[in-house]
Scaffold this motif. Structure first.
Motif, PDB file in Angstrom:
ATOM      1  N   MET A   1       0.837  -1.191   0.000  1.00 41.33           N
ATOM      2  CA  MET A   1       0.000   0.000   0.000  1.00 41.33           C
ATOM      3  C   MET A   1       0.879   1.251   0.000  1.00 41.33           C
ATOM      4  SD  MET A   1      -3.171   1.237   0.159  1.00 41.33           S
ATOM      5  CE  MET A   1      -4.246  -0.008   0.905  1.00 41.33           C
ATOM      6  N   HIS A   2       0.552   2.196  -0.858  1.00 43.69           N
ATOM      7  CA  HIS A   2       1.205   3.489  -0.882  1.00 43.69           C
ATOM      8  C   HIS A   2       0.205   4.535  -0.378  1.00 43.69           C
ATOM      9  CE1 HIS A   2       4.041   1.351  -3.437  1.00 43.69           C
ATOM     10  NE2 HIS A   2       4.889   2.367  -3.290  1.00 43.69           N
ATOM     11  N   TYR A   3       0.703   5.467   0.418  1.00 42.49           N
ATOM     12  CA  TYR A   3      -0.149   6.471   1.057  1.00 42.49           C
ATOM     13  C   TYR A   3       0.134   7.835   0.431  1.00 42.49           C
ATOM     14  CZ  TYR A   3      -0.568   2.668   4.365  1.00 42.49           C
ATOM     15  OH  TYR A   3      -0.783   1.434   4.941  1.00 42.49           O
ATOM     16  N   VAL A   4      -0.895   8.456  -0.116  1.00 40.45           N
ATOM     17  CA  VAL A   4      -0.749   9.684  -0.879  1.00 40.45           C
ATOM     18  C   VAL A   4      -1.442  10.828  -0.147  1.00 40.45           C
ATOM     19  CG1 VAL A   4      -1.145  10.830  -3.089  1.00 40.45           C
ATOM     20  CG2 VAL A   4      -0.749   8.344  -3.018  1.00 40.45           C
ATOM     21  N   GLY A   5      -0.679  11.865   0.153  1.00 38.70           N
ATOM     22  CA  GLY A   5      -1.240  13.112   0.659  1.00 38.70           C
ATOM     23  C   GLY A   5      -1.348  14.099  -0.482  1.00 38.70           C
ATOM     24  N   LEU A   6      -2.536  14.649  -0.679  1.00 38.34           N
ATOM     25  CA  LEU A   6      -2.797  15.515  -1.832  1.00 38.34           C
ATOM     26  C   LEU A   6      -3.302  16.862  -1.337  1.00 38.34           C
ATOM     27  CD1 LEU A   6      -2.940  15.634  -4.964  1.00 38.34           C
ATOM     28  CD2 LEU A   6      -5.267  14.755  -4.787  1.00 38.34           C
ATOM     29  N   ASP A   7      -2.539  17.915  -1.595  1.00 33.30           N
ATOM     30  CA  ASP A   7      -2.948  19.275  -1.246  1.00 33.30           C
ATOM     31  C   ASP A   7      -3.398  19.973  -2.524  1.00 33.30           C
ATOM     32  OD1 ASP A   7      -3.166  21.396   0.775  1.00 33.30           O
ATOM     33  OD2 ASP A   7      -1.622  22.386  -0.399  1.00 33.30           O
ATOM     34  N   VAL A   8      -4.692  20.214  -2.633  1.00 35.07           N
ATOM     35  CA  VAL A   8      -5.300  20.647  -3.897  1.00 35.07           C
ATOM     36  C   VAL A   8      -5.597  22.141  -3.870  1.00 35.07           C
ATOM     37  CG1 VAL A   8      -7.205  20.264  -5.495  1.00 35.07           C
ATOM     38  CG2 VAL A   8      -6.334  18.367  -4.126  1.00 35.07           C
ATOM     39  N   HIS A   9      -5.244  22.816  -4.960  1.00 36.68           N
ATOM     40  CA  HIS A   9      -5.576  24.220  -5.151  1.00 36.68           C
ATOM     41  C   HIS A   9      -6.092  24.426  -6.572  1.00 36.68           C
ATOM     42  CE1 HIS A   9      -3.877  25.530  -1.303  1.00 36.68           C
ATOM     43  NE2 HIS A   9      -2.900  24.662  -1.531  1.00 36.68           N
ATOM     44  N   ALA A  10      -6.561  25.636  -6.849  1.00 40.32           N
ATOM     45  CA  ALA A  10      -7.203  25.894  -8.138  1.00 40.32           C
ATOM     46  C   ALA A  10      -6.232  25.745  -9.311  1.00 40.32           C
ATOM     47  CB  ALA A  10      -7.819  27.285  -8.140  1.00 40.32           C
ATOM     48  N   LYS A  11      -4.972  26.150  -9.121  1.00 41.54           N
ATOM     49  CA  LYS A  11      -4.029  26.166 -10.234  1.00 41.54           C
ATOM     50  C   LYS A  11      -2.910  25.147 -10.120  1.00 41.54           C
ATOM     51  CE  LYS A  11      -4.855  31.019 -11.367  1.00 41.54           C
ATOM     52  NZ  LYS A  11      -4.240  32.364 -11.565  1.00 41.54           N
ATOM     53  N   ARG A  12      -2.763  24.538  -8.953  1.00 43.05           N
ATOM     54  CA  ARG A  12      -1.731  23.527  -8.817  1.00 43.05           C
ATOM     55  C   ARG A  12      -2.043  22.660  -7.606  1.00 43.05           C
ATOM     56  NH1 ARG A  12       3.569  26.864  -6.553  1.00 43.05           N
ATOM     57  NH2 ARG A  12       2.687  27.453  -4.532  1.00 43.05           N
ATOM     58  N   SER A  13      -1.424  21.488  -7.574  1.00 45.04           N
ATOM     59  CA  SER A  13      -1.611  20.549  -6.470  1.00 45.04           C
ATOM     60  C   SER A  13      -0.262  19.957  -6.095  1.00 45.04           C
ATOM     61  CB  SER A  13      -2.578  19.431  -6.861  1.00 45.04           C
ATOM     62  OG  SER A  13      -3.840  19.955  -7.228  1.00 45.04           O
ATOM     63  N   SER A  14      -0.104  19.683  -4.810  1.00 47.72           N
ATOM     64  CA  SER A  14       1.123  19.070  -4.312  1.00 47.72           C
ATOM     65  C   SER A  14       0.785  17.679  -3.789  1.00 47.72           C
ATOM     66  CB  SER A  14       1.721  19.928  -3.188  1.00 47.72           C
ATOM     67  OG  SER A  14       2.862  19.300  -2.640  1.00 47.72           O
ATOM     68  N   LEU A  15       1.617  16.714  -4.138  1.00 48.59           N
ATOM     69  CA  LEU A  15       1.374  15.364  -3.647  1.00 48.59           C
ATOM     70  C   LEU A  15       2.636  14.802  -3.002  1.00 48.59           C
ATOM     71  CD1 LEU A  15       2.626  12.989  -5.783  1.00 48.59           C
ATOM     72  CD2 LEU A  15       0.797  13.892  -7.181  1.00 48.59           C
ATOM     73  N   CYS A  16       2.409  14.010  -1.958  1.00 52.94           N
ATOM     74  CA  CYS A  16       3.482  13.320  -1.257  1.00 52.94           C
ATOM     75  C   CYS A  16       3.084  11.856  -1.131  1.00 52.94           C
ATOM     76  CB  CYS A  16       3.704  13.940   0.123  1.00 52.94           C
ATOM     77  SG  CYS A  16       4.876  13.039   1.168  1.00 52.94           S
ATOM     78  N   ILE A  17       3.994  10.946  -1.459  1.00 55.09           N
ATOM     79  CA  ILE A  17       3.697   9.514  -1.447  1.00 55.09           C
ATOM     80  C   ILE A  17       4.628   8.817  -0.463  1.00 55.09           C
ATOM     81  CG2 ILE A  17       3.490   7.423  -2.836  1.00 55.09           C
ATOM     82  CD1 ILE A  17       3.123   9.197  -5.271  1.00 55.09           C
ATOM     83  N   LEU A  18       4.030   8.060   0.449  1.00 54.20           N
ATOM     84  CA  LEU A  18       4.780   7.252   1.403  1.00 54.20           C
ATOM     85  C   LEU A  18       4.623   5.783   1.033  1.00 54.20           C
ATOM     86  CD1 LEU A  18       3.664   8.874   4.802  1.00 54.20           C
ATOM     87  CD2 LEU A  18       5.467   9.632   3.244  1.00 54.20           C
ATOM     88  N   ASN A  19       5.675   5.001   1.293  1.00 55.41           N
ATOM     89  CA  ASN A  19       5.564   3.557   1.070  1.00 55.41           C
ATOM     90  C   ASN A  19       4.975   2.877   2.303  1.00 55.41           C
ATOM     91  OD1 ASN A  19       7.638   3.418   2.935  1.00 55.41           O
ATOM     92  ND2 ASN A  19       9.226   3.000   1.408  1.00 55.41           N
ATOM     93  N   GLY A  20       4.947   1.568   2.283  1.00 50.92           N
ATOM     94  CA  GLY A  20       4.369   0.818   3.392  1.00 50.92           C
ATOM     95  C   GLY A  20       5.100   0.962   4.706  1.00 50.92           C
ATOM     96  N   ASP A  21       6.340   1.451   4.669  1.00 50.35           N
ATOM     97  CA  ASP A  21       7.119   1.690   5.891  1.00 50.35           C
ATOM     98  C   ASP A  21       7.026   3.127   6.374  1.00 50.35           C
ATOM     99  OD1 ASP A  21       8.048  -0.947   5.896  1.00 50.35           O
ATOM    100  OD2 ASP A  21       9.657  -0.446   4.471  1.00 50.35           O
ATOM    101  N   GLY A  22       6.221   3.950   5.676  1.00 49.64           N
ATOM    102  CA  GLY A  22       6.072   5.335   6.077  1.00 49.64           C
ATOM    103  C   GLY A  22       7.177   6.252   5.575  1.00 49.64           C
ATOM    104  N   LYS A  23       8.010   5.778   4.642  1.00 42.98           N
ATOM    105  CA  LYS A  23       9.090   6.584   4.097  1.00 42.98           C
ATOM    106  C   LYS A  23       8.610   7.316   2.838  1.00 42.98           C
ATOM    107  CE  LYS A  23      11.973   4.914   7.142  1.00 42.98           C
ATOM    108  NZ  LYS A  23      12.479   5.769   8.246  1.00 42.98           N
ATOM    109  N   VAL A  24       9.086   8.530   2.671  1.00 42.86           N
ATOM    110  CA  VAL A  24       8.723   9.313   1.491  1.00 42.86           C
ATOM    111  C   VAL A  24       9.416   8.740   0.259  1.00 42.86           C
ATOM    112  CG1 VAL A  24       8.814  11.589   0.399  1.00 42.86           C
ATOM    113  CG2 VAL A  24       8.386  11.412   2.855  1.00 42.86           C
ATOM    114  N   VAL A  25       8.633   8.402  -0.757  1.00 44.35           N
ATOM    115  CA  VAL A  25       9.198   7.885  -2.002  1.00 44.35           C
ATOM    116  C   VAL A  25       9.050   8.875  -3.150  1.00 44.35           C
ATOM    117  CG1 VAL A  25       8.850   5.488  -1.350  1.00 44.35           C
ATOM    118  CG2 VAL A  25       7.038   6.690  -2.563  1.00 44.35           C
ATOM    119  N   LYS A  26       8.154   9.862  -2.993  1.00 41.57           N
ATOM    120  CA  LYS A  26       7.979  10.847  -4.063  1.00 41.57           C
ATOM    121  C   LYS A  26       7.298  12.084  -3.517  1.00 41.57           C
ATOM    122  CE  LYS A  26       6.777   9.560  -8.244  1.00 41.57           C
ATOM    123  NZ  LYS A  26       7.839  10.132  -9.090  1.00 41.57           N
TER     124      LYS A  26
END
Length: 343
Positions: A1-26
């Protein structure tokens, strides 16, 4: 399972992806409105080699975004903005940090999630809010007319009413200065236009009300009309999402604020959280219920204790009672019985 945090705005969005160990992969910034972020997540999901769990903060357009993400992710969590502020009170705040926090909360299973209704229920709610907006606009125009008449000491006849056809003919015959005559005429045209638009909206609302048996069920309560019943049903949506009927009162902001310290409880004004439209309609229905229902009248008199300055407090108490009764009725499917409700 990968965990994605998505911060959404009108003109751009930021995403952060964690792996199953909670480490940032992207970490990535996606330019464009939210469909661009959805498309990027589609590509990420195809290359990740495992299911995605996505979290984003509730805001404008949260419903369509949820509908778009649901086919791509095994789990979609929509976070409550107010609760997030309580969890993360950081002075350093920008899109990348926000997406990191959302991904971390999702990984830890601590997302303060909100209920996401179906697209049909969301449209129902939009119509309810549209009607309230049109009503507010009509009230403003009526108040404008009354203010002009009051300024010129023009007595309004009680019969016919000012907003009937005969009342409109009388209003057109009133002699006023040119500028205020124009203001009254424009307000009268706006009122007529609002009436026509309200008729269209209410015709659509009638279709939703007829399709949901809960609306007719709640209308068995004395003082509860179709507008209050439909709003309550649309915003509660699924009564089973509340563990107890008392929680519905908190959802609509009808419970008092509480400051408990050192064994002392201090209660203040109601919280006014949740959908204000339903709270307003419940309070209006409470006044009608006081006149029509012995159980509501008994509660009203018990709270007022014969004091005129406690009448509004008592009306809110009756609205809270109606809220709990309506939630219980939706759970059980039973029609209103005054003897059972007063117990």
């Amino acid at each position: 399972m990968h965990y994605v945090g998505l911060d959404v705005h009108a003109k751009r969005s930021s995403l952060c992806i964690l792996n199953g160990d909670g480490k940032v992969v992207k970490r990535e910034m996606v330019h464009g409105p939210w469909p661009a972020a959805v498309e990027r997540l589609r590509e990420v999901g195809a290359s990740a080699g495992g299911p995605l769990s996505v979290c984003y903060e509730a805001g404008c357009g949260y419903g369509p975004l949820h509908d778009a993400l649901s086919p791509l992710a095994a789990h979609v969590a929509v976070a409550h903005p107010g609760a997030l502020r309580l969890i993360f009170k950081a002075k350093k705040k920008h899109d990348r940090v926000d997406s990191d926090k959302l991904a971390t909360l999702l990984y830890l299973g601590q997302v303060p999630a909100v209920h996401v209704p179906s697209a049909d229920v969301r449209q129902w709610r939009k119509l309810i809010e549209l009607r309230q907006s049109l009503l507010a606009g009509r009230v403003r125009e009526k108040n404008r007319v009354r203010a002009v008449l009051r300024n010129h000491a023009v007595a309004v006849p009680k019969r016919p009413g000012l907003w009937t056809k005969k009342g409109a003919a009388w209003l057109a015959s009133v002699r006023l200065p040119q500028g205020e005559r124009l203001a009254v005429d424009l307000a009268s045209e706006a009122i007529a236009s609002a009436n026509a638009r309200l008729a269209r909206v209410e015709a659509e609302l009638a279709k939703y009300a007829a399709a949901h048996p809960g609306v007719a069920l709640l209308m068995t309560i004395p003082g509860v009309g179709v507008r209050t019943a439909e709003a309550f049903v649309a915003y509660v949506d699924d009564p089973s999402r509340f563990a107890r009927v008392r929680q519905v009162g908190s959802y609509f902001g009808l419970v008092p604020t509480l400051d408990s310290s050192a064994g002392r409880d201090r209660r203040g004004h109601i919280t006014r959280e949740g959908p204000g439209t339903v709270r307003k309609l419940l309070t209006e229905a409470a006044w009608q219920s006081v006149w029509r229902d012995p159980a509501s009248r008994a509660l009203f008199e018990r709270v007022t204790r014969g004091k005129a300055d406690r009448r509004k407090i008592a009306a809110v108490a009756v609205a809270h009672r109606l809220c709990r009764v309506m939630a219980a009725m939706l759970r059980t499917g039973e029609a209103y019985r005054a003897a059972r409700a007063s117990e």
